[in-house]
Design an enzyme around this catalytic site. Structure first.
Site, short mmCIF file in Angstrom:
data_model
loop_
_atom_site.label_atom_id
_atom_site.label_comp_id
_atom_site.label_asym_id
_atom_site.label_seq_id
_atom_site.Cartn_x
_atom_site.Cartn_y
_atom_site.Cartn_z
CE1 TYR A 141 73.19 -5.51 -39.33
CE2 TYR A 141 72.55 -3.38 -38.48
CZ TYR A 141 72.42 -4.37 -39.42
OH TYR A 141 71.52 -4.23 -40.45
CE LYS A 192 61.68 -16.02 -40.65
NZ LYS A 192 60.49 -15.95 -41.51
CG ASP A 224 58.32 -13.65 -42.79
OD1 ASP A 224 58.10 -13.42 -41.57
OD2 ASP A 224 58.16 -14.77 -43.29
CG ASP A 248 69.72 -1.07 -40.70
OD1 ASP A 248 69.35 0.07 -41.04
OD2 ASP A 248 70.82 -1.56 -41.02
CG ASP A 252 66.28 2.90 -44.06
OD1 ASP A 252 66.27 3.63 -43.04
OD2 ASP A 252 67.24 2.83 -44.84
#
Ligand code: NAD
Length: 359
Positions: A141, A192, A224, A248, A252
């Site tokens: 980001y 990852k 994943d 992020d 959620d």
């Protein structure tokens, strides 16, 4: 010594829910000798209207002087057409980066009284209590270079950079290990590393920092798989630490396991445990001014503030118990209401928590 808390109600339902959280702080001052001084400031659309900017200098100065910041929410459709730098959400991003709040703590706790609100089977989620620690100021980001550029053939390409320095990884690792130590001493680092070099370094640094925390069990999981495990068997996790973008998404997802956005607090901390505390939901313009918003996420943000910035874990436990008690009494705001329960408004819910807190 008295600590300073800056209160930023913001927009929409922000002032209504923050008023209830302030009642809780005032009760803790009166009944339990909590030493805090509360100051009020402007942020978001409210600040834009009064001062022409979503984060006035005065607010930033007060925030820098404070030990903790309590925020309601910012934003609303009336501000959506403003230029980007003037939008309420910009005030929020700016204050987070000015205060260097690099560790975002998002608990996903499911009160047993609300187990039926989850989209998962009650036995998978009843008693769920996990903490996601998301790195908040680095990664893709913020990484440079970024942009959209033209290619030799005239077509365009967009690009971002996922980048973490060792020191950035180390400080979020230490924050997460410290939190795991205060909980059930299990930390799962999500990355990852099978595909990304940045994750390879992430994993290496996590392992190295882990040697300083032999009492905390460290495990690693690919992102994943972590997404899958969160919806398959979420109770296997205690503390999860991950980089900005993975966090992020996963936070959620974890929040929704609990079924109610009106119940979930969050904290964003700097290196010295100074923090900004806010509910995870937004300013809910659809119900603003109606006195029906659920104030419990904001009250539970006070609970986190007591625990992480004010050094008052016993008072934090009292607030958490008081929330449990009002749920046991069958009180529910509209967002968590189910048949047979008593529907109450924002102020009545806040008053009930205060009554449950009193000795
Ligand atoms: P939202 O979280 O404000 O609302 C989503 C839904 O949940 C709405 O139906 C709302 O009524 C309900 N809801 C939210 N909080 C509730 C509560 N405490 N009690 C009962 N119901 C509640 O998200 P949105 O509608 O996508 O965004 C509205 C505005 O909030 C936008 O301007 C957005 O930019 C802003 N926003 C701010 C923050 C923040 O301040 N941290 C976060 C998210 C969105």
């Amino acid at each position: 010594m008295s600590k300073k808390v800056l209160v930023l109600p913001g927009d929409g339902i922000g002032p209504e829910i923050v008023a209830e959280a302030v009642k809780v702080l005032e009760c803790l001052k009166q009944e339990y000798g909590l030493q805090v001084e509360l100051e009020q400031g402007l942020i978001g659309g409210a600040a834009y209207e009064a001062k022409g900017r979503p984060l006035p200098e005065e607010t930033l100065r007060l925030a820098k002087e404070a030990d903790a910041v309590l925020l309601g929410a910012v934003g609303g459709p009336q501000y959506d057409k403003l230029e980007r730098p003037l939008r309420p959400e910009r005030g929020l991003l700016e204050i987070r980066s000015e205060l260097n709040l690099f560790a975002n703590l998002r608990p996903a706790i499911l009160y047993p009284q609300l187990a039926s609100a989850s989209s998962l089977k009650p036995d998978l989620v009843a008693g769920l209590d996990i903490m996601i620690v998301r790195e908040l100021t680095g990664g893709v980001y913020f990484g440079q270079p970024r942009g959209i550029r033209s290619r030799a053939d005239g077509s365009r390409e967009g690009f971002n950079t996922m980048i973490y320095s060792e020191s950035e990884i180390e400080r979020i690792a230490r924050a997460a290990f410290d939190i795991a130590r205060k909980r059930n001493r299990r930390l799962c680092s999500v990355d990852k590393a099978n595909v990304l070099e940045v994750s390879e370094l992430w994993r290496e640094v996590m392992e190295r920092v882990g040697k300083d925390y032999p009492d905390v069990e460290l495990s690693h999981m690919y992102v994943d798989n972590a997404a899958m495990q969160l919806v398959r068997a979420p109770k296997q996790f205690d503390v999860v630490v991950t980089e900005n973008m993975f966090g992020d998404i996963l936070s959620d997802c974890a929040a929704m396991l609990t079924g109610s956005i009106g119940m979930l607090p969050s904290a964003s901390l700097d290196e010295n445990a100074k923090g900004m505390y806010e509910p995870i939901h937004g300013s809910a313009p659809d119900i603003a001014g109606k006195g029906v918003a659920n104030p419990l996420a904001t009250i539970l943000s006070v609970e986190m503030m007591l625990r992480y910035s004010l050094g008052e874990p016993e008072l934090a436990a009292r607030v958490q118990a008081a929330v449990g008690k009002v749920l046991d009494q069958g009180l529910r705001t509209g967002d968590i209401h189910t048949p047979g329960m008593r529907q109450v408004g924002t102020a009545e819910m806040g008053d009930a928590v205060v009554a449950a807190l009193r000795p």
